[in-house]
Design a protein around this motif. Structure first.
Motif, short mmCIF file in Angstrom:
data_model
loop_
_atom_site.label_atom_id
_atom_site.label_comp_id
_atom_site.label_asym_id
_atom_site.label_seq_id
_atom_site.Cartn_x
_atom_site.Cartn_y
_atom_site.Cartn_z
N ALA A 181 -76.20 72.23 -47.34
CA ALA A 181 -75.73 71.49 -46.17
C ALA A 181 -74.91 70.28 -46.58
CB ALA A 181 -76.93 71.04 -45.32
N ALA A 182 -75.33 69.61 -47.66
CA ALA A 182 -74.57 68.46 -48.16
C ALA A 182 -73.22 68.89 -48.71
CB ALA A 182 -75.38 67.74 -49.25
N ILE A 183 -73.21 70.05 -49.36
CA ILE A 183 -71.94 70.59 -49.87
C ILE A 183 -70.99 70.88 -48.71
CG2 ILE A 183 -70.89 72.60 -50.98
CD1 ILE A 183 -73.31 72.71 -52.84
N GLU A 184 -71.54 71.49 -47.65
CA GLU A 184 -70.69 71.80 -46.49
C GLU A 184 -70.14 70.53 -45.85
OE1 GLU A 184 -70.92 74.01 -42.13
OE2 GLU A 184 -72.65 74.05 -43.50
N ASP A 185 -71.00 69.50 -45.70
CA ASP A 185 -70.53 68.24 -45.11
C ASP A 185 -69.44 67.61 -45.96
OD1 ASP A 185 -72.32 68.56 -43.07
OD2 ASP A 185 -73.87 67.27 -43.96
N THR A 186 -69.64 67.61 -47.29
CA THR A 186 -68.64 67.02 -48.18
C THR A 186 -67.33 67.80 -48.13
OG1 THR A 186 -70.40 66.26 -49.67
CG2 THR A 186 -68.16 66.30 -50.55
N ALA A 187 -67.45 69.13 -48.10
CA ALA A 187 -66.24 69.96 -48.04
C ALA A 187 -65.47 69.72 -46.74
CB ALA A 187 -66.60 71.43 -48.19
N ARG A 188 -66.21 69.62 -45.61
CA ARG A 188 -65.55 69.36 -44.34
C ARG A 188 -64.86 67.99 -44.35
NH1 ARG A 188 -66.72 72.84 -40.27
NH2 ARG A 188 -68.46 74.29 -40.57
N GLU A 189 -65.53 67.00 -44.91
CA GLU A 189 -64.92 65.66 -44.99
C GLU A 189 -63.68 65.68 -45.88
OE1 GLU A 189 -66.14 61.15 -46.36
OE2 GLU A 189 -67.69 62.51 -45.59
N ASN A 190 -63.76 66.42 -46.98
CA ASN A 190 -62.59 66.54 -47.86
C ASN A 190 -61.44 67.22 -47.14
OD1 ASN A 190 -63.44 65.26 -50.18
ND2 ASN A 190 -62.90 66.97 -51.50
N LEU A 191 -61.76 68.25 -46.35
CA LEU A 191 -60.71 68.94 -45.60
C LEU A 191 -60.06 67.98 -44.60
CD1 LEU A 191 -59.19 71.52 -44.87
CD2 LEU A 191 -61.06 72.09 -43.31
N ALA A 192 -60.88 67.17 -43.94
CA ALA A 192 -60.33 66.20 -42.99
C ALA A 192 -59.48 65.16 -43.71
CB ALA A 192 -61.47 65.52 -42.23
N GLU A 193 -59.93 64.73 -44.89
CA GLU A 193 -59.14 63.77 -45.67
C GLU A 193 -57.80 64.38 -46.10
OE1 GLU A 193 -59.44 60.72 -46.25
OE2 GLU A 193 -61.54 60.17 -45.99
N ALA A 194 -57.83 65.65 -46.48
CA ALA A 194 -56.59 66.32 -46.87
C ALA A 194 -55.61 66.37 -45.71
CB ALA A 194 -56.88 67.73 -47.38
N ARG A 195 -56.12 66.67 -44.52
CA ARG A 195 -55.25 66.69 -43.36
C ARG A 195 -54.73 65.29 -43.04
NH1 ARG A 195 -59.20 70.70 -39.83
NH2 ARG A 195 -58.44 72.68 -40.73
N ALA A 196 -55.59 64.30 -43.24
CA ALA A 196 -55.15 62.91 -42.99
C ALA A 196 -54.07 62.49 -43.98
CB ALA A 196 -56.33 61.96 -43.09
#
Length: 405
Positions: free
Chosen positions: A243-258
């Motif tokens: 679950a922590a990996i998924e949260d980190t990956a989603r945040e990274n994806l959002a950062e990449a889009r930003a």
């Protein structure tokens, strides 16, 4: 003296040549008309008009191109032909001597060097004087009558030629200066462009390092931990790690889009800096087991009122420091302090890890990226550490920098 052949804007002397052309052809026309009313035999009149036609054609097809191209052979051919035609015309019709007023400057316009023009000017005056003397019957009295006129004409011709030479030289110097300035401007623009490209690359590198790279590091460490727990048969903790990996990956994806859209961190788009720091601390503690505390020495409303650019710098400093704690420190506790000082806004990250020697050669990109980001905001970074004594990173942004961004 050298002359430009291709310019964005032609020199003054080139643009005024049209005036010389008009005056030259006008004088030829006046001279031809005067000969028609003079007491000349038909044969002499035909020869005289023929000389004017030859002179006009030579000027059109030889002299005018040579004035622009600066080719010496056509210039010399025209000047010798011009001297012969003028001398012949004056010998036949002495009143045509006023043509000298326009042909004398042509010698200088077609000369690259002054010492080439002076002999040709002397040759022109001598040839015309001899033609006048021939028309007067080679008498001694005619010689003494013509001599003063020849001397005055030569002096005036040389003085006018020197003036023309100065005008052309100054025009050339200005043209060269303009060309140098334009070249310098182009080089400066290219340098500014290159500097801008390099600065943008560095900024992108810092953003990627502070967001995506650190997120990927977290994912790798969480994956390794999950694998170890799974090998030991501990299934329940693995779910939390995933679950922590998924949260980190989603945040990274959002950062990449930003990063594609802008440079404001996603975390700050919907929360205050205080909330983001506490969230980062909680996640870091959950991932590493390190006790992370956040201390605020300033009210939340003042933190929220900080300019966006300052909040980004402070957040990135905390993220980079935590990343270094994760990778190098081996710490058991970390304290993040945010507050105001007489000098400005200050954030401090202190750990009880292994420490290092600050004077040793820097390893990695993180600390250098942090310094670059802070210094762009007018701030400073202070790192205090020693082997076995932990590390303290302090970032200070002056109060004047609060007006930026």
């Amino acid at each position: 003296m050298e002359f430009p052949t291709t310019r964005v804007e032609q020199p003054v002397w080139v643009r005024t040549l049209i005036g010389w052309h008009v005056v030259f052809y006008a004088l030829l026309g006046v001279t031809a008309a005067a000969s028609l009313t003079a007491d000349l035999s038909g044969r002499r009149r035909i020869v005289f008009l023929g000389l004017l036609v030859v002179l006009g054609l030579a000027y059109e097809f030889i002299a005018k191109p040579a004035m622009i191209s600066r080719r010496r052979l056509p210039a010399n051919v025209y000047r010798l032909l011009m001297i012969a035609c003028v001398a012949g015309a004056v010998a036949i019709f002495p009143q045509s001597v006023f043509i000298l007023f326009i042909v004398s400057p042509q010698i200088w316009l077609l000369s690259d060097r002054a010492h080439d023009a002076v002999p040709l000017s002397l040759l022109l005056i001598t040839a015309v004087g001899a033609a006048q003397l021939w028309a007067a019957g080679w008498s001694v009295s005619a010689f003494w009558d013509i001599l003063p006129w020849m001397v005055i004409s030569l002096v005036v011709s040389i003085l006018l030629g020197i003036w023309i030479d100065k005008v052309i030289s100054q025009s050339q110097q200005r043209a060269d200066l303009i060309e140098e300035l334009e070249a310098a401007r182009d080089e400066l623009a290219e340098a500014h462009h290159s500097a801008g490209v390099m600065a943008e690359r560095e900024r992108m590198a810092r953003e990627i390092h502070d967001t995506l790279a650190q997120g990927m590091t977290s994912i790798v460490m969480l994956s390794q931990t999950a694998a170890v727990e799974l090998s030991r048969g501990a299934v329940d903790p693995v779910g939390a790690r995933l679950a922590a990996i998924e949260d980190t990956a989603r945040e990274n994806l959002a950062e990449a889009r930003a990063l594609v859209a802008a440079f404001t961190p996603v975390a700050l788009s919907g929360a205050t800096l205080t909330e983001v720091l506490r969230r980062q601390a909680e996640r870091f503690a959950a991932e590493t087991g390190v006790d992370v505390q956040v201390s605020l020495d300033m009210p939340d409303d003042e933190v929220a009122g900080l300019p966006q650019g300052q909040q980004v710098v402070l957040l990135r400093a905390a993220q980079e420091s935590l990343a270094n704690v994760r990778k190098h420190a081996g710490a058991t506790s970390v304290l993040i302090s945010l507050g105001l000082s007489p000098e400005g806004v200050c954030i401090e990250i202190r750990d009880d890890g292994t420490g290092f020697e600050p004077q040793s050669p820097a390893r990695g990109f993180g600390l250098a990226a942090m310094r670059g980001r802070v210094e762009e905001s007018g701030g400073t970074v202070q790192v205090d550490s020693a082997p076995g004594r932990g590390t303290r990173v302090q970032v200070l942004i002056p109060a004047t920098a609060q007006e930026d961004s």
